[in-house]
Design a protein around this motif. Structure first.
Motif, PDB file in Angstrom:
ATOM      1  N   LYS A   3      19.647   9.472 129.664  1.00  0.00           N
ATOM      2  CA  LYS A   3      19.471   8.215 130.413  1.00  0.00           C
ATOM      3  C   LYS A   3      20.250   6.991 129.981  1.00  0.00           C
ATOM      4  CE  LYS A   3      14.486   8.926 131.533  1.00  0.00           C
ATOM      5  NZ  LYS A   3      12.872   8.459 131.273  1.00  0.00           N
ATOM      6  N   LYS A  40      23.542   7.501 131.705  1.00  0.00           N
ATOM      7  CA  LYS A  40      23.459   7.367 133.172  1.00  0.00           C
ATOM      8  C   LYS A  40      23.462   5.971 133.484  1.00  0.00           C
ATOM      9  CE  LYS A  40      20.067   7.896 135.904  1.00  0.00           C
ATOM     10  NZ  LYS A  40      18.733   8.931 136.780  1.00  0.00           N
ATOM     11  N   TYR A  41      22.689   5.093 132.870  1.00  0.00           N
ATOM     12  CA  TYR A  41      22.593   3.632 133.116  1.00  0.00           C
ATOM     13  C   TYR A  41      23.926   2.990 132.572  1.00  0.00           C
ATOM     14  CZ  TYR A  41      17.738   4.519 134.383  1.00  0.00           C
ATOM     15  OH  TYR A  41      16.567   4.867 134.767  1.00  0.00           O
TER      16      TYR A  41
END
Length: 136
Positions: free
Chosen positions: A7, A10-11
């Protein structure tokens, strides 16, 4: 990679996709390369003007006209951020005239006749070439 790392990865990449182009725009907006329009040789062929002064070395050939400066870059420079500056009375760079990228003919509009020209690499802070004009 754990799910928390995936996560975060991805961010971070999504944030970089937005931030990097914005940084690039802000870094080139002050170079003043967009305000000095490069005229092509075909645009100037209609008016045969005589140069007021000229200079040539192994890197460039420069001709100064009443309203513009023509710089012929003989070969591509090793410095990617070569900026052409107007020289003041003390021999220091004063105003940005334009930017040189690849070999070719560059025409930059000028308001007044320069004392000389300095081609300078702004990233490495290296002076590539410098020459002055003698006005009668």
């Amino acid at each position: 990679m754990t799910s928390g790392l995936r996560k975060a990865h991805k961010y971070i990449w999504l944030l970089l996709i937005i931030v990097v182009p914005v940084i690039m725009v802000f870094s080139i907006k002050d170079l003043d390369i967009f305000s000095s329009e490069n005229n092509t040789a075909s645009q100037l062929m209609g008016s045969k003007k005589v140069s007021l002064n000229s200079f040539e070395n192994d890197i460039v050939k420069t001709s100064v006209f009443e309203s513009h400066i023509e710089i012929i870059l003989k070969s591509t420079l090793k410095n990617s951020s070569s900026i052409v500056y107007d020289m003041d009375e003390k021999g220091n760079k004063s105003n940005v005239i334009g930017q040189l990228t690849t070999a070719g003919i560059y025409n930059f509009n000028i308001n007044s006749l320069p004392k000389g020209i300095i081609i300078y690499d702004d990233l490495k802070h290296v002076e590539i070439t410098k020459f002055s004009f003698k006005w009668d």
